[in-house]
Scaffold this active site. Structure first.
Site: not given
Ligand SMILES: NC(=O)c1ccc[n+]([C@@H]2O[C@H](COP(=O)([O-])OP(=O)(O)OC[C@H]3O[C@@H](n4cnc5c(N)ncnc54)[C@H](O)[C@@H]3O)[C@@H](O)[C@H]2O)c1
Length: 283
Positions: A119, A140, A152, A190
């Site tokens: 993000s 994104h 995006e 964002n």
């Molecule tokens: N939550 C949101 O609203 C949102 C929206 C857009 C983008 N994002 C982005 O998406 C990404 C993930 O966010 P999220 O909210 O899903 O996080 P989350 O914490 O729900 O999930 C992340 C997952 O990645 C796993 N993980 C960590 N290292 C790993 C690896 N090396 N191999 C495989 N799995 C691994 C963890 O076990 C966890 O389950 C981030 O970069 C975040 O900025 C989040």
């Protein structure tokens, strides 16, 4: 290039949703988590959401079974070797992402597209960890990924047109509404929405307005489909604060910094819908 097989690394909130989008649109998809338990949690999430679609008559049971059948889960990154597109959705921290992209480039074919769902981090800095930054882009998605259409598609100065175009075309075939943009802090939505929501929260205190009235004002006076306080509760106060801090760090504008009220709410564990309380309470 044609994308046939998709990899998703990290199957948390975003990754499980992205994997669902992929299998639902007919792509064989390999998901990778760090443990079997987390893989099973992700499969259960996708199963539950597709099950709801069947209940509501938006999908047949056969289509649901076929979609789930296209999802392979693994803890071994090597199993992503045949993927044409890999979408990374692990923790929002630069070093683990850079390390992962270094590993992916060793495992995947040289023409595979490696995309990050970050993000707020620099896609360029992630791409620089690899020997072929031309294959690295941002994709994104928005939460919840199976519901919100926007993706995006982010290009760095070194991303190839071919990688950007192939990812854009895949997103369209997966039923999304992709848009192209350069790798700038906050990308499009964002960059605009975060300071705007911060302004909304500051108005609560400056103008002595209740969250109910602020939402009433913005839905009725500005035509917003949802009030800013309800939106912040839905996004999660912690997620918004984290993104605000990242944008503030990158751009240095005061409006980007999270308002005191949101920091207090985060400290008190009032994170919005997911904790049952934020600006509003949820039962
Ligand atoms: N939550 C949101 O609203 C949102 C929206 C857009 C983008 N994002 C982005 O998406 C990404 C993930 O966010 P999220 O909210 O899903 O996080 P989350 O914490 O729900 O999930 C992340 C997952 O990645 C796993 N993980 C960590 N290292 C790993 C690896 N090396 N191999 C495989 N799995 C691994 C963890 O076990 C966890 O389950 C981030 O970069 C975040 O900025 C989040």
């Amino acid at each position: 290039m044609e994308i046939r097989t998709v990899g998703v690394v990290g199957l948390g909130t975003m990754g499980a949703g992205i994997a669902q989008v992929s299998v639902q649109s007919g792509y064989d998809t390999v998901g990778r988590e760090i443990s079997e338990e987390l893989n099973e949690r992700a499969r259960a999430t996708v199963d539950r959401y597709l099950g709801r679609a069947v209940e509501k008559g938006r999908m047949s049971q056969d289509d649901k079974d076929a979609a789930l059948g296209r999802l392979t889960l693994t803890t071994d990154l090597e199993d992503l070797a045949e993927c044409d597109l890999v979408i990374e959705a692990i923790v929002e921290e630069l070093e683990p992402k850079r390390e992962l992209f270094t590993q992916l480039e060793e495992i995947c074919r040289s023409d595979a597209i490696l995309a990050t769902n970050t993000s707020a981090l620099s896609v360029t800095k992630i791409a620089e960890a690899t020997q072929r930054p031309e294959r690295v882009i941002g994709m994104h998605f928005f939460n919840p990924a199976p519901v919100l259409p926007l993706v995006e598609v982010v290009r760095t100065e070194r991303s190839s047109d071919e990688a950007v175009d192939a990812a854009y075309a895949w997103a369209e075939r997966a039923g999304k509404q992709p848009v192209r943009c350069n790798d700038t802090p906050g990308f499009i939505v964002n960059r605009i929405l975060i300071p705007l929501l911060n302004d909304c929260v500051r108005v609560l205190d400056e103008a002595g307005v209740s969250p109910e009235d602020l939402d009433k004002a913005m839905t009725n006076g500005a035509g917003w489909p949802m009030g800013p306080c309800a939106l912040l509760d839905l996004v999660g106060i912690d997620i918004h604060v984290h993104a605000s801090e990242a944008l503030h760090g990158a751009l240095g504008e005061d409006r980007m910094a999270p308002p005191e009220r949101l920091l207090r709410m985060q400290h008190e564990g009032k994170l919005g819908r997911k904790t049952g309380a934020g600006f509003f309470t949820y039962t």
